[in-house]
Design a protein around this motif. Structure first.
Motif, PDB file in Angstrom:
ATOM      1  N   PRO A 144       0.617  -1.182  -0.053  1.00  0.00           N
ATOM      2  CA  PRO A 144       0.197   0.347  -0.188  1.00  0.00           C
ATOM      3  C   PRO A 144       1.224   1.148  -0.265  1.00  0.00           C
ATOM      4  O   PRO A 144       1.821   1.213   0.315  1.00  0.00           O
ATOM      5  N   ARG A 145       0.572   2.125  -0.644  1.00  0.00           N
ATOM      6  CA  ARG A 145       1.274   3.179  -0.439  1.00  0.00           C
ATOM      7  C   ARG A 145       0.969   4.504   0.455  1.00  0.00           C
ATOM      8  O   ARG A 145       0.205   3.790   1.206  1.00  0.00           O
ATOM      9  N   ILE A 146       2.428   4.701   1.150  1.00  0.00           N
ATOM     10  CA  ILE A 146       2.224   5.479   2.229  1.00  0.00           C
ATOM     11  C   ILE A 146       1.623   6.655   2.133  1.00  0.00           C
ATOM     12  O   ILE A 146       1.539   7.432   1.081  1.00  0.00           O
ATOM     13  N   LYS A 147       0.834   6.836   2.950  1.00  0.00           N
ATOM     14  CA  LYS A 147       0.556   7.758   3.345  1.00  0.00           C
ATOM     15  C   LYS A 147       0.756   8.863   4.364  1.00  0.00           C
ATOM     16  O   LYS A 147       1.493   9.170   5.455  1.00  0.00           O
ATOM     17  N   VAL A 148       0.560  10.536   3.774  1.00  0.00           N
ATOM     18  CA  VAL A 148       1.792  11.689   4.496  1.00  0.00           C
ATOM     19  C   VAL A 148      -0.272  12.287   4.451  1.00  0.00           C
ATOM     20  O   VAL A 148      -0.601  12.495   3.727  1.00  0.00           O
ATOM     21  N   ARG A 149      -0.053  12.551   5.776  1.00  0.00           N
ATOM     22  CA  ARG A 149      -0.998  14.147   6.439  1.00  0.00           C
ATOM     23  C   ARG A 149       0.590  15.014   7.087  1.00  0.00           C
ATOM     24  O   ARG A 149       1.091  14.986   8.121  1.00  0.00           O
ATOM     25  N   ILE A 150      -0.746  16.122   6.562  1.00  0.00           N
ATOM     26  CA  ILE A 150      -0.569  17.050   6.910  1.00  0.00           C
ATOM     27  C   ILE A 150      -1.076  18.713   6.630  1.00  0.00           C
ATOM     28  O   ILE A 150      -2.330  19.074   6.097  1.00  0.00           O
ATOM     29  N   ASP A 151      -1.219  19.389   7.841  1.00  0.00           N
ATOM     30  CA  ASP A 151      -1.828  20.544   7.284  1.00  0.00           C
ATOM     31  C   ASP A 151      -1.061  22.091   7.070  1.00  0.00           C
ATOM     32  O   ASP A 151       0.069  22.217   7.166  1.00  0.00           O
ATOM     33  N   LEU A 152      -1.702  22.331   6.446  1.00  0.00           N
ATOM     34  CA  LEU A 152      -0.942  23.597   5.491  1.00  0.00           C
ATOM     35  C   LEU A 152      -1.942  25.164   5.731  1.00  0.00           C
ATOM     36  O   LEU A 152      -3.062  24.977   5.800  1.00  0.00           O
ATOM     37  N   ASN A 153      -1.057  26.219   5.869  1.00  0.00           N
ATOM     38  CA  ASN A 153      -1.276  26.750   5.374  1.00  0.00           C
ATOM     39  C   ASN A 153      -0.698  28.555   4.372  1.00  0.00           C
ATOM     40  O   ASN A 153       0.217  28.721   4.981  1.00  0.00           O
ATOM     41  N   PHE A 154      -1.569  28.745   3.460  1.00  0.00           N
ATOM     42  CA  PHE A 154      -0.556  29.166   2.173  1.00  0.00           C
ATOM     43  C   PHE A 154      -0.962  30.504   2.261  1.00  0.00           C
ATOM     44  O   PHE A 154      -1.855  30.736   1.988  1.00  0.00           O
ATOM     45  N   ARG A 155      -0.153  31.302   2.755  1.00  0.00           N
ATOM     46  CA  ARG A 155       0.108  32.633   3.175  1.00  0.00           C
ATOM     47  C   ARG A 155       0.071  33.165   1.924  1.00  0.00           C
ATOM     48  O   ARG A 155       0.507  33.120   0.636  1.00  0.00           O
ATOM     49  N   SER A 156      -0.602  34.609   1.941  1.00  0.00           N
ATOM     50  CA  SER A 156       0.416  35.377   0.752  1.00  0.00           C
ATOM     51  C   SER A 156       1.527  35.536   0.245  1.00  0.00           C
ATOM     52  O   SER A 156       1.983  35.360  -0.963  1.00  0.00           O
ATOM     53  N   GLN A 157       2.609  35.404   1.283  1.00  0.00           N
ATOM     54  CA  GLN A 157       4.044  35.134   0.869  1.00  0.00           C
ATOM     55  C   GLN A 157       3.639  33.599   0.960  1.00  0.00           C
ATOM     56  O   GLN A 157       3.788  33.476   2.665  1.00  0.00           O
ATOM     57  N   ILE A 185      -5.946  28.827   2.718  1.00  0.00           N
ATOM     58  CA  ILE A 185      -5.149  29.675   1.473  1.00  0.00           C
ATOM     59  C   ILE A 185      -5.705  31.395   1.701  1.00  0.00           C
ATOM     60  O   ILE A 185      -7.076  31.345   1.687  1.00  0.00           O
ATOM     61  N   VAL A 186      -4.794  31.905   1.747  1.00  0.00           N
ATOM     62  CA  VAL A 186      -5.123  33.441   1.847  1.00  0.00           C
ATOM     63  C   VAL A 186      -4.464  34.093   0.167  1.00  0.00           C
ATOM     64  O   VAL A 186      -3.213  34.229   0.866  1.00  0.00           O
ATOM     65  N   LEU A 187      -5.177  34.484   0.560  1.00  0.00           N
ATOM     66  CA  LEU A 187      -4.783  35.709  -1.268  1.00  0.00           C
ATOM     67  C   LEU A 187      -3.772  34.974  -1.961  1.00  0.00           C
ATOM     68  O   LEU A 187      -3.126  35.928  -1.644  1.00  0.00           O
ATOM     69  N   GLN A 188      -4.630  34.216  -2.183  1.00  0.00           N
ATOM     70  CA  GLN A 188      -3.437  33.316  -3.476  1.00  0.00           C
ATOM     71  C   GLN A 188      -4.292  33.461  -4.707  1.00  0.00           C
ATOM     72  O   GLN A 188      -5.455  33.807  -4.682  1.00  0.00           O
ATOM     73  N   SER A 189      -4.017  33.573  -5.954  1.00  0.00           N
ATOM     74  CA  SER A 189      -4.075  33.484  -7.869  1.00  0.00           C
ATOM     75  C   SER A 189      -4.902  32.519  -7.521  1.00  0.00           C
ATOM     76  O   SER A 189      -4.586  31.165  -6.931  1.00  0.00           O
TER      77      SER A 189
END
Length: 478
Positions: A144-157, A185-189
């Protein structure tokens, strides 16, 4: 004079082992499982990147909560863990490694849970039984494929590490299960957001917070992704205005675009919490959105948005809003509308409603009296926030009498009575005196736990005067 506890023999052994990288890596094959998590913590805290990489490869449990085992985020250790995962992906026949889930989230996790090879409690996902984890799959079956778990905060920069992880993940998304349950996700295109979403398996997203400055038409292009977010239970939609004043006034849309936007909500069968901030809703927008909600919501938050009187009627008629636990209409101007539909909504949710926030709605006495009979039925309320409304002393006294049965209330926030103002200027002495009287009035009815009164925001310092057992003045009046 303090007495320091001397290190244990086990701690001294770990430190000695980490001083010799080659010896430590070779010892991993024979190291008892029970010592592995502690050694990983010591290696990551000591920035022993080569040992951390080797430990990921040889990890003897199905679950590695690397985020919980690292005291603080370290770029070098983060890269070492990813390098170790790369080695695993290239191995045809892993020797000792049993890794199935690599978790970067900083969530509490019990040491013995790690050893048992399960994810439960605060680290819950799916449980891998020891029996399954202890036996390698038959040769004719693919691992089985390995599962990668992560929480992400994509800011403007974007941070450098975020860009690195995205590029790394993009190249390996066919070999891994990439799961981001909480994504901000913050202020991204739009192109960037599409790129972010293309990396992860959307069915795993549970919480999506999207802060944008787009038009409705642009937003509609993104909403098609919602259909794949089958487990989404919390959605934040925040519109950030260029001038930061007022609510967004977007142009009227083509009916087909409106229908497309609203129809996406019909596929969110698990949606429980909906937060919408700063948008301008025309009547057809809100009606279609509510019509496409398929399951009862626990949270309905429409704040700093432009609403029309018909919207309150739509709220009252929507079955999915009849079992709310949290209702927030803060920043929605309601000074010129009848609140009878809102009263109907409160009656429908009287047995479930726990928090009610109407801050900054500029509601007047005559309007709020329409809510009092329904409000008195909401016996489960734990918090109310009525700051920045136009209430008199008489109205506040009547309100307190209608809350006599609210024994679960833990936080109450009320506006300073209108009698405190003299031509829009606050009289500090009157403010303190009247608020003290109101607290005494409420205490004669029931015992409040936390209660406060606040004036309107000062034009000079953007602060309020607050009465909370004592009077705290804004900067201009200190």
């Amino acid at each position: 004079m303090s007495i320091r506890t001397p290190p244990t023999l086990e701690e001294l052994s770990r430190r000695a082992l980490l001083r010799n990288e080659a010896l430590a890596i070779s010892a991993l094959r024979k190291l008892p499982k029970m010592h592995v998590p502690a050694l990983f913590m010591e290696a990551s805290n000591s920035r022993c990147t080569g040992i951390v990489k080797a430990m990921v490869v040889a990890w003897p449990f199905p679950y590695l909560p690397v985020g919980a085992l690292m005291d603080t985020f370290d770029s070098a250790i983060f890269h070492a863990v990813l390098d170790g995962l790369d080695v695993l992906l290239t191995q045809v026949c892993p020797t000792r490694g049993e890794l199935r889930v690599l978790d970067f989230r900083r969530v509490p996790c019990d040491f013995w849970t790690i050893q048992a090879g399960t994810e439960d409690g605060n680290c819950s996902a799916e449980t891998v039984s020891e029996k399954q984890a202890g036996k390698p799959p038959p040769r004719h079956e693919l691992s089985p494929r390995i599962k990668v778990r992560i929480d992400l905060n994509f800011r403007s920069q974007l941070e450098e590490e975020e860009m690195y992880f995205l590029q790394w993940a993009q190249q390996r998304k066919d070999s891994l299960q990439l799961c981001c349950e909480n994504m901000k996700i913050v202020l991204q295109s739009l192109d960037n957001v599409r790129m972010f979403l293309s990396v992860f398996e959307l069915a795993y997203i549970k919480v999506l917070e999207l802060t944008i400055n787009w038009s409705w038409c642009t937003l509609a292009q993104l909403f098609t992704y919602l259909l794949e977010m089958r487990n989404l239970h919390t959605l934040y939609l925040v519109h950030r205005h260029e001038n930061m004043f007022g609510v967004c006034c977007l142009p009227r849309l083509d009916e087909k675009i409106v229908q497309k936007l609203a129809s996406q909500f019909s596929g969110l069968s698990g949606l429980q919490h909906l937060y919408v901030h700063g948008f301008c809703f025309f009547s057809e927008h809100m009606k279609l959105l509510l019509r496409n909600l398929k399951t009862p919501l626990e949270t309905f938050s429409v704040t700093h948005c432009q609403l029309f009187p018909s919207h309150l009627k739509d709220f009252a008629l929507c079955p999915c809003l009849h079992q709310l636990k949290h209702l927030d209409l803060s920043g929605v101007l309601l000074c010129n509308v009848s609140l009878l539909p809102l009263s109907v909504l409160l009656e429908m949710g009287a047995d479930s409603l726990e928090t009610l926030e109407l801050q900054g709605c500029k509601i007047k006495d005559s309007q709020f009296r329409e809510l009092l009979p329904a409000l008195s039925q909401c016996s489960q309320l734990t918090k109310v926030n009525f700051y920045s409304n136009d209430f008199s002393m008489n109205l506040l006294r009547d309100l307190f009498h209608h809350t006599a049965n609210m024994s679960k209330m833990t936080m109450e926030q009320y506006p300073a009575p209108q009698e405190c103002y003299d031509q829009n200027y606050i009289s500090v002495h009157t403010f303190s005196q009247l608020c003290s009287q109101l607290v005494d009035t409420l205490r004669a009815i029931r015992q409040p736990r936390r209660i406060s009164f606040a004036t309107d925001v000062c034009d000079g310092c953007s602060q309020s005067c607050v009465y909370d057992q004592e009077t705290r003045l804004c900067s201009c009046l200190r």
